[in-house]
Enzyme design. Structure first.
Site, mmCIF file in Angstrom:
data_model
loop_
_atom_site.group_PDB
_atom_site.id
_atom_site.type_symbol
_atom_site.label_atom_id
_atom_site.label_comp_id
_atom_site.label_asym_id
_atom_site.label_seq_id
_atom_site.Cartn_x
_atom_site.Cartn_y
_atom_site.Cartn_z
ATOM 1 C CB CYS A 262 -0.977 0.002 1.175
ATOM 2 S SG CYS A 262 -0.291 -0.418 2.790
ATOM 3 C CB SER A 295 3.235 -0.228 5.212
ATOM 4 O OG SER A 295 4.556 -0.239 5.756
ATOM 5 C CG ASP A 296 6.500 2.649 0.038
ATOM 6 O OD1 ASP A 296 7.638 2.234 0.360
ATOM 7 O OD2 ASP A 296 6.293 3.269 -1.016
ATOM 8 C CB CYS A 297 10.022 1.893 3.704
ATOM 9 S SG CYS A 297 10.234 0.229 3.038
ATOM 10 C CB ALA A 299 3.360 3.778 4.399
#
Ligand SMILES: *[C@@H]1O[C@H](CO)[C@@H](O)[C@H](O)[C@H]1NC(C)=O
Ligand SMILES: *[C@@H]1O[C@H](CO)[C@@H](O)[C@H](O)[C@H]1NC(C)=O
Ligand SMILES: *[C@@H]1O[C@H](CO)[C@@H](O)[C@H](O)[C@H]1NC(C)=O
Length: 592
Positions: A262, A295-297, A299
């Site tokens: 995401c 998650s994106d890092c 996020a």
């Protein structure tokens, strides 16, 4: 064998000779060795369904052990014989050490660097895309088998639609068309995960795990002070359905991707990682997604810290697990997960659901099946990395992606009679920094453009044209003009590099940067014949003036062409490969 095939063969044999594979073997990390003294748990039993095995494992964990597994750097659980696991690895266009799961510090020192995706996509050849990702998956397994990988979950492909031409990451995608991104994503996922081109599956087993990112409506990084961490994309439901979702739907339904990421941004006010409609209702329930969601890092932290969407850190964590996220890239849960549980914001049932998804992937990767040398993919050795076949594929991708945009009076191809040639421009002696775009690993052995040209015209001369690379705030016009006057043919190599377009950096200007256009005009006026203009760039560049300039006879777009880009471009310029796709492409779009 044509001259070009000959020169490519020499390059490739040279590359092979320079690779050393010492036999200092290191064990890859795995669990459930039946020959060890540890008790044989049900989660190790390969005859049980994967869901039962994962359930058994999760049921054995304490709360602290559970919480610790919810971030990308998952620690070992020694009492159960489970090694640490790194969820974050990258493989956008080759196995890369851009995440933390892959290290090129053992027997294997490099992996094949294919062209940046925007160029490979321009071949319009899904079978080629598939062959590339299958090779990437195989090289990844070789790295794991050599004991140099702590994870086999790769955060590629990037299937965001390149709708905004300013986007610094457009280079990572298959372009602006939803259908194209969908086809690219499906081919990539099937290849990397080890399925057949047509989608036939190897049971539940994964060669490597692909992750379709970034879900969703993400195509802004950092533009005039506005960044992806706070950006709220306003998207109508029609545009979401027509533009942004089709690649993700195909990636899941047809590709059977085992991962989704995401994105940082919000869509219509809701952060993607906290969006139940997106992650659970759409992906899991409608599209039947059965993998893990990362998650994106960072996020998760931004949902509270930067967006202010969640009132507290604990609320942000509760929001993402309720929405359906399974693992955080970051350490927000390490810091605030326990208090989210004690404040009764994060139910154990949601933690268990996430762990069930996560351990199912590790089981599908064969990491809890005992000694991997006895398993499928377990015998893929270092000789499969940077192999002749892989390098041929990298060359083919570069050749098939390069696009001929102009060729007045058949200026191209240039004669193979050893003409004198000047390669002029800020990208004329481009090194790995330019050729590989972003998210690259360590190329087996990069061939520069100058090396590629020397295979045809041994006295090729080079002039950078600018003092400061593609930014070209300072041009060396007089020097370049003097060089141009003396030779039979001039090839100008211009465009962009990562200083102009990259992650966290969108463009503000779509023309050629700085004094590049002035340099092109001056050199073209001075040279004996019309010049050839080669553009290295991912995002679009306005070259209207070159298009209508009679002194510019040929124009080629070469994206960021990967480690054999120098060979590919030389073959195209000298006519050993025809960049006109109607003659050369094996267009297998119909197979997907
Ligand atoms: C390679 O790097 C990893 C991570 O930094 C380290 O744990 C490992 O010991 C290194 N291996 C060698 C052979 O240096
Ligand atoms: C071209 O680039 C290569 C690799 O970066 C470098 O070794 C070489 O000296 C450069 N050639 C010229 C003529 O500047
Ligand atoms: C073209 O792609 C198809 C589809 O996989 C493949 O069967 C065929 O062998 C390819 N042909 C050539 C000439 O590469």
């Amino acid at each position: 064998m044509t001259l070009s095939h000959f020169s490519a063969a020499i390059f490739i044999s040279f590359l092979l000779l320079t690779l050393h594979h010492h036999a200092e073997s290191t064990q890859p990390p795995y669990s459930c060795d039946s020959s060890s003294n540890s008790p044989y748990y049900p989660f190790c039993n390969t005859r049980l369904p994967i869901s039962k095995r994962a359930q058994d494992l999760v049921s054995r964990l304490t709360l602290d052990e559970k919480l610790a597994q919810l971030v990308n750097t998952a620690p070992a659980i020694p009492r159960l014989g489970i090694p640490s696991y790194q969820w974050w690895s990258e493989a956008l266009h080759g196995v890369a050490d851009a995440g933390f799961g892959i290290r090129f510090n053992g027997t294997i020192k490099s992996a094949t660097s294919f062209p940046q995706v925007i160029l490979t996509a321009a071949s319009f050849d899904p079978n080629l895309w598939y062959q590339i990702s299958k090779t990437i998956g195989k090289e990844a397994r070789a790295v794991y088998n050599a004991g140099q990988a702590t994870g086999m979950t790769f955060w590629a492909p990037n299937i965001n639609v390149f709708r905004d031409p300013r986007w610094g990451r457009g280079q990572e995608t298959a372009g602006e068309d939803p259908l194209m991104n969908a086809k690219y994503g499906v081919a990539y996922v099937r290849g990397l995960q080890g399925d057949s081109f047509e989608g036939g599956k190897l049971g539940e087993r994964l060669q490597a795990s692909a992750c379709c990112k970034h879900f969703t409506a993400y195509d802004l990084d950092h533009w005039k002070g506005l960044d992806r961490f706070v950006y709220d994309a306003r998207v109508t439901s029609q545009d979401l359905a027509d533009t942004y979702q089709p690649p993700f739907q195909s990636c899941i339904e047809q590709g059977r991707a085992s991962g989704i990421m995401c994105a940082y941004n919000r869509v219509n006010g809701v952060p993607n990682c906290a969006n139940f409609n997106l992650l659970t209702k759409t992906a899991r329930q409608q599209w039947k997604f059965d993998g893990y969601i990362t998650s994106d890092c960072g996020a998760v932290s931004i949902i509270h810290d930067e967006q202010g969407y969640a009132k507290t850190a604990e609320d942000a964590i509760a929001d993402v697990f309720r929405a359906g996220m399974d693992v955080e890239c970051g350490d927000y849960i390490t810091k605030h997960g326990k208090s989210a549980v004690s404040q009764k914001k994060l139910p154990i049932s949601q933690i268990d659901r996430a762990l069930q998804n996560l351990f199912s992937i590790r089981i599908r990767l064969g990491l809890l099946d005992g000694n991997p040398t006895k398993l499928p993919f377990g015998t893929i050795g270092p000789d499969q990395v940077c192999s002749k076949q892989s390098l041929q594929l990298a060359l083919e991708a570069a050749r098939d992606g390069i696009v001929l945009l102009k060729n007045t009076n058949s200026l191209l191809p240039l004669p193979k009679t050893n003409p004198t040639i000047a390669l002029i421009g800020p990208n004329a002696n481009a090194s790995s920094k330019v050729f590989l775009g972003n998210y690259y690993g360590r190329p087996c052995n990069l061939v520069t453009l100058l090396q590629g040209f020397e295979g045809y015209a041994k006295d090729t001369v080079y002039h950078p044209g600018c003092d400061d690379g593609p930014q070209c705030a300072y041009a060396q016009i007089e020097g370049a003009v003097e060089v141009a006057k003396k030779v039979d043919y001039v090839v100008l190599v211009m465009g962009l590099d990562q200083s102009q377009e990259r992650e966290s950096h969108d463009r503000e200007y779509l023309g050629l940067p700085g004094k590049q256009e002035e340099l092109i005009k001056s050199v073209a006026r001075a040279s004996k014949r019309p010049v050839v203009l080669v553009l290295l760039c991912g995002g679009p560049v306005d070259i209207t003036s070159a298009k209508f300039d009679d002194k510019v006879g040929g124009i080629l777009w070469a994206g960021y062409p990967g480690e054999l880009g120098g060979v590919a471009l030389a073959q195209v310029v000298f006519g050993d490969h025809n960049p006109d796709w109607t003659y050369t492409s094996n267009n297998s779009m119909k197979y997907l």
